[in-house]
Write an enzyme that holds these catalytic residues in place. Sequence first.
Site, mmCIF file in Angstrom:
data_model
loop_
_atom_site.group_PDB
_atom_site.id
_atom_site.type_symbol
_atom_site.label_atom_id
_atom_site.label_comp_id
_atom_site.label_asym_id
_atom_site.label_seq_id
_atom_site.Cartn_x
_atom_site.Cartn_y
_atom_site.Cartn_z
ATOM 1 N N LYS A 12 0.738 -1.503 0.023
ATOM 2 C CA LYS A 12 0.410 0.211 -0.095
ATOM 3 C C LYS A 12 0.972 0.654 0.038
ATOM 4 O O LYS A 12 1.559 1.485 -0.544
ATOM 5 C CB LYS A 12 -1.459 0.216 1.426
ATOM 6 C CG LYS A 12 -1.333 -1.434 1.373
ATOM 7 C CD LYS A 12 -3.232 -1.150 2.280
ATOM 8 C CE LYS A 12 -3.613 -2.223 2.511
ATOM 9 N NZ LYS A 12 -4.745 -3.063 3.459
ATOM 10 N N GLU A 174 -11.358 -10.421 -1.227
ATOM 11 C CA GLU A 174 -10.791 -9.617 -0.477
ATOM 12 C C GLU A 174 -11.666 -9.221 0.692
ATOM 13 O O GLU A 174 -12.343 -8.032 -0.040
ATOM 14 C CB GLU A 174 -9.519 -8.714 -0.489
ATOM 15 C CG GLU A 174 -8.306 -9.329 -0.933
ATOM 16 C CD GLU A 174 -7.334 -8.530 -0.830
ATOM 17 O OE1 GLU A 174 -6.549 -8.656 0.158
ATOM 18 O OE2 GLU A 174 -7.502 -7.119 -1.294
ATOM 19 N N SER A 219 -6.183 -9.882 6.685
ATOM 20 C CA SER A 219 -5.600 -10.285 7.891
ATOM 21 C C SER A 219 -4.826 -11.295 7.617
ATOM 22 O O SER A 219 -4.972 -12.135 8.941
ATOM 23 C CB SER A 219 -6.258 -10.132 9.086
ATOM 24 O OG SER A 219 -7.266 -8.667 8.882
ATOM 25 N N GLY A 240 -1.708 -7.959 3.028
ATOM 26 C CA GLY A 240 -0.930 -6.208 3.109
ATOM 27 C C GLY A 240 -0.157 -6.319 4.523
ATOM 28 O O GLY A 240 0.946 -6.493 4.747
HETATM 29 C C1 PEP Z 1 -4.686 -6.363 1.216
HETATM 30 O O1 PEP Z 1 -5.044 -4.464 1.113
HETATM 31 O O2 PEP Z 1 -4.719 -6.492 0.407
HETATM 32 C C2 PEP Z 1 -4.923 -6.479 2.341
HETATM 33 C C3 PEP Z 1 -4.867 -7.706 2.555
HETATM 34 O O3 PEP Z 1 -4.542 -5.983 4.355
HETATM 35 P P1 PEP Z 1 -3.943 -7.153 4.942
HETATM 36 O O4 PEP Z 1 -4.021 -8.132 5.439
HETATM 37 O O5 PEP Z 1 -3.337 -5.886 6.756
HETATM 38 O O6 PEP Z 1 -5.645 -6.970 5.559
#
Ligand code: PEP
Length: 263
Positions: A12, A174, A219, A240
């Site tokens: 990100k 997601e 997550s 992420g």
């Molecule tokens: C993402 O941004 O694609 C994501 C899955 O973030 P996180 O793993 O922090 O939930």
Amino acid sequence: MTRTPIIAGNWKMNLLRADVTAYAEALAAAGPSGAQAPDNEVDVVLFPTPVYLGLAATAMPDWVAVGAQDVHAEDGGAYTGDVAAAQIVDAGASWALAGHSERRQYHGESNDDVARKARRALGAGLVPVVCVGETLEQRQQDQTEAILDAQLGAVLEVLAAAGGAGAGAVVAYEPVWAIGTGLSASPEIAASVHGHLRARLNGHQGGLGDSTRILYGGSVNADNCRDLIGRTDIDGFLIGGASLDPASFLRIIRLSTGSGDGS
Ligand code: PEP
């Protein structure tokens, strides 16, 4: 058909130049971590911010591919602040996300926009990773499948073209409520949604389900990755927060590919 797993990290809008270099050094020092042994193949991909695409592509060891977090739907022109697929390729990247929920939410990207972006990425030789997922409200109102069907339906032709072109395309499930919340979908929920997406892909002319890899994102961490990837239709992860630290990312690669205990 065996589908090669993918472990991908979405940084990100995080990390600076020195972090990118240090990250690359940490991965290189760790070696292929057993993950690239012939019987234990995995595609490892990192998605940095666009200004560091070239740096990451040069600095990363050759078992790590680099991708863009977004790609413009047009091939060039007066689009201030945007990045064209050809520029992403020129910077040394080979993958591109399309339709991440943060793009859909903060930049108003529609299903049609996402399809156009994915098509443009594919046309430039990038592997598009199309992100789909429902919000908490949509899940609570029992709209999950309808939302996913609309998001996936918009890109089916692109996914079919990707199979034909041999480049391949990827879908990332997601759930918006799981992104950055520390509240991952349970393996049961993720498996059920992935099964639904696989069936939809198989239902498309010719059947795309066997060849299209479906990632889970939301997550993912070293504690939950093994249970999630143990499910038949989960072909890897888009990560992420837990991808920002190379040691954490390596641990997830090792645990998910069975190439070590993660230490
Ligand atoms: C993402 O941004 O694609 C994501 C899955 O973030 P996180 O793993 O922090 O939930």
